[in-house]
Scaffold this motif. Structure first.
Motif, short mmCIF file in Angstrom:
data_model
loop_
_atom_site.label_atom_id
_atom_site.label_comp_id
_atom_site.label_asym_id
_atom_site.label_seq_id
_atom_site.Cartn_x
_atom_site.Cartn_y
_atom_site.Cartn_z
N ALA A 3 0.85 -1.19 0.00
CA ALA A 3 0.00 0.00 0.00
C ALA A 3 0.88 1.23 0.00
O ALA A 3 2.06 1.18 0.36
CB ALA A 3 -0.92 -0.01 1.22
N TYR A 4 0.28 2.33 -0.41
CA TYR A 4 1.00 3.61 -0.49
C TYR A 4 0.27 4.66 0.34
O TYR A 4 -0.93 4.82 0.23
CB TYR A 4 1.11 4.06 -1.94
N TRP A 5 1.04 5.36 1.15
CA TRP A 5 0.56 6.50 1.93
C TRP A 5 0.92 7.72 1.10
O TRP A 5 2.08 7.93 0.73
CB TRP A 5 1.29 6.48 3.25
N ILE A 6 -0.08 8.52 0.76
CA ILE A 6 0.14 9.73 -0.03
C ILE A 6 -0.25 10.91 0.83
O ILE A 6 -1.40 11.05 1.25
CB ILE A 6 -0.68 9.69 -1.33
N ASN A 7 0.73 11.74 1.13
CA ASN A 7 0.57 12.89 2.02
C ASN A 7 0.78 14.15 1.18
O ASN A 7 1.84 14.33 0.59
CB ASN A 7 1.63 12.80 3.12
N THR A 8 -0.23 15.01 1.11
CA THR A 8 -0.12 16.26 0.35
C THR A 8 -0.44 17.44 1.26
O THR A 8 -1.51 17.50 1.85
CB THR A 8 -1.10 16.26 -0.84
N PHE A 9 0.51 18.34 1.37
CA PHE A 9 0.28 19.57 2.11
C PHE A 9 -0.47 20.53 1.20
O PHE A 9 -0.05 20.78 0.07
CB PHE A 9 1.61 20.21 2.55
N THR A 10 -1.58 21.04 1.69
CA THR A 10 -2.39 21.97 0.90
C THR A 10 -2.20 23.41 1.33
O THR A 10 -2.51 24.32 0.57
CB THR A 10 -3.88 21.59 0.99
N ALA A 11 -1.67 23.61 2.52
CA ALA A 11 -1.35 24.96 3.00
C ALA A 11 -0.28 24.83 4.08
O ALA A 11 -0.32 23.90 4.88
CB ALA A 11 -2.59 25.65 3.57
N ILE A 12 0.66 25.74 4.07
CA ILE A 12 1.69 25.79 5.11
C ILE A 12 1.59 27.15 5.78
O ILE A 12 1.69 28.19 5.13
CB ILE A 12 3.09 25.55 4.51
N HIS A 13 1.39 27.12 7.11
CA HIS A 13 1.20 28.35 7.88
C HIS A 13 2.42 28.71 8.72
O HIS A 13 2.57 29.87 9.10
CB HIS A 13 -0.01 28.21 8.80
N ASP A 14 3.25 27.73 9.04
CA ASP A 14 4.38 27.97 9.93
C ASP A 14 5.54 27.05 9.53
O ASP A 14 5.50 25.86 9.78
CB ASP A 14 3.95 27.71 11.38
#
Length: 97
Positions: A3-14
């Motif tokens: 299986a694959y874990w797909i992590n996408t940041f949609t906004a970075i605040h800090d």
């Protein structure tokens, strides 16, 4: 099944909180059996709106990926990130041969 874990940041605040998350998350994921296959900002966006950073991580199974997410070490990374970013995380099974 892999299986694959797909992590996408949609906004970075800090950026500081993000850096601390990255420092903790990588070792936690690798300790749980994850193998990073890709990570970084999009090279090309062909359709849709691009996330800021994406990671694709291989696990031996979807259950292993979910267990990694819930592990104390990874949850420490999540706590360090706090409200420093917004992201989407998905776990998908590999295509069967």
């Amino acid at each position: 099944m892999t299986a694959y874990w797909i992590n996408t940041f949609t906004a970075i605040h800090d950026e500081t909180k993000l850096a601390r998350y990255v420092e903790l998350a990588g070792p936690a994921i690798r300790a749980a059996g994850g193998v990073f296959l890709a990570r970084g900002n999009p090279v090309h966006v062909l359709e849709g709106s691009a996330g800021l950073r994406t990671a694709v991580i291989r696990f031996e199974s979807a259950e292993a990926a979910v267990a990694a997410y819930h592990s104390p070490a990874y949850q420490a990374a999540v706590a360090a990130l706090g409200d420093g970013a917004e992201r989407d995380i998905r776990v998908v099974d590999a295509v069967a041969d």
